[in-house]
Design an enzyme around this catalytic site. Structure first.
Site, short mmCIF file in Angstrom:
data_model
loop_
_atom_site.label_atom_id
_atom_site.label_comp_id
_atom_site.label_asym_id
_atom_site.label_seq_id
_atom_site.Cartn_x
_atom_site.Cartn_y
_atom_site.Cartn_z
CD GLU A 1 55.94 21.56 59.41
OE1 GLU A 1 55.23 21.98 60.51
OE2 GLU A 1 55.54 21.18 58.44
CG ASN B 1 54.07 15.55 58.50
OD1 ASN B 1 55.22 15.86 58.05
ND2 ASN B 1 53.10 16.38 58.14
CG ASP C 1 52.25 22.27 56.11
OD1 ASP C 1 52.20 21.40 57.09
OD2 ASP C 1 53.51 22.15 55.28
#
Length: 286
Positions: free
Chosen positions: A18, A100, A196
């Site tokens: 990520e 996140n 995302d």
């Protein structure tokens, strides 16, 4: 919009890759293996990848103006030097919620949003770390706070709360940088994937990774779909522009939740060269 061929840059080095960011000071790409708590670094000149453990969870990183990195860890922020990790005070104590995804604004402030581990609706928020160390809550009532990036002129911020299946914009107040006037621009159909992480190019187009969609889409500022980059994996997570000319689009991917027998290169880093380049990410001023 035309683009060059897709290239797999690494082996599947991350379980849940990520948050990629290009660091111009050392011309390296950094991203996270989030739930391993590691920062990965790619040297594009030779393809070497190194790994640094930071904390039980590391959700996002950005370069600091004075050197080092700022990071979002499980329940707050951290400041990193080559040989040290300074964990700042936790923002919350609930172990069922973690950070996140995030990014820096043109004022040098670092934002990161949260999510519950079970993605329960409404339990997430968006937080902002100022260069002086103060933390403010910017948005509440979120579910899976994801991509956040500003246009080159700093007047617009693109944002995703994945549970909404939308890509939204905020108008940015010119004097203070506050986010206001949230407006839906793109709605992603369920059969296309879930929006995302994202990044913005020099023309103001937004590139969005589609979790469970096996692709990255580019949308024009008015929401028109203008490019589709297909990947050989189900779960791309985020993207950023990098390279000396900021013309390479790097895409991180995840193996999280895939069947044990999955033989795709999920967890690898990919790269493509679109027609439109990016611009440098903002750095943290603290």
């Amino acid at each position: 919009m035309n683009a060059g061929p897709l290239e797999q840059v690494t082996a599947p080095v991350a379980e849940h890759g990520e948050g990629p960011v290009w660091c111009p000071a050392d011309r390296r790409l950094r991203w996270v293996d989030m739930l391993a708590g590691d920062i990965l670094t790619l040297d594009p000149t030779n393809g070497a990848v190194s790994r640094r453990h930071v904390a039980p969870v590391v959700a996002a990183v950005r370069p600091r103006a004075g050197g080092g990195l700022v990071a979002a860890v499980e329940r707050g922020f951290a400041l990193l030097r080559d040989d040290a990790v300074e964990l700042l005070p936790e923002i919350w104590s609930d172990p069922s919620v973690r950070m996140n995804d995030g990014g820096c604004d043109p004022w040098g402030r670092f934002y990161c949003g949260s999510m519950a581990y079970d993605a329960a609706p409404g339990r997430a928020a968006l937080y902002r770390l100022s260069p002086g160390g103060a933390v403010e809550t910017v948005l509440t009532g979120l579910t899976v706070s994801n991509g956040l990036a500003w246009t080159r002129d700093g007047t617009t911020a693109w944002y995703v709360d994945s549970a909404t299946r939308r890509v939204d914009t905020f108008a940015v107040a010119p004097a203070t940088g506050e986010l206001r006037d949230r407006r839906p621009v793109v709605v992603v159909p369920p059969d296309v994937g879930t929006p995302d992480g994202l990044c913005v190019d020099v023309e103001g187009g937004v590139w969005v990774a589609l979790w469970d969609g096996g692709a990255v889409h580019r949308y024009a500022p008015d929401g028109r779909l203008t490019a589709v980059v297909s990947l050989p994996v189900r779960r791309p997570t985020a993207c950023t522009f990098g390279g000396p000319d900021l013309a390479d689009l790097y895409v991180t991917t995840s193996r999280q939740g895939l069947p044990a027998g999955d033989r795709s290169p999920a967890g690898a880093l990919f790269r493509i060269r679109p027609r439109v380049p990016g611009f440098p990410d903002h750095t943290f001023a603290g």
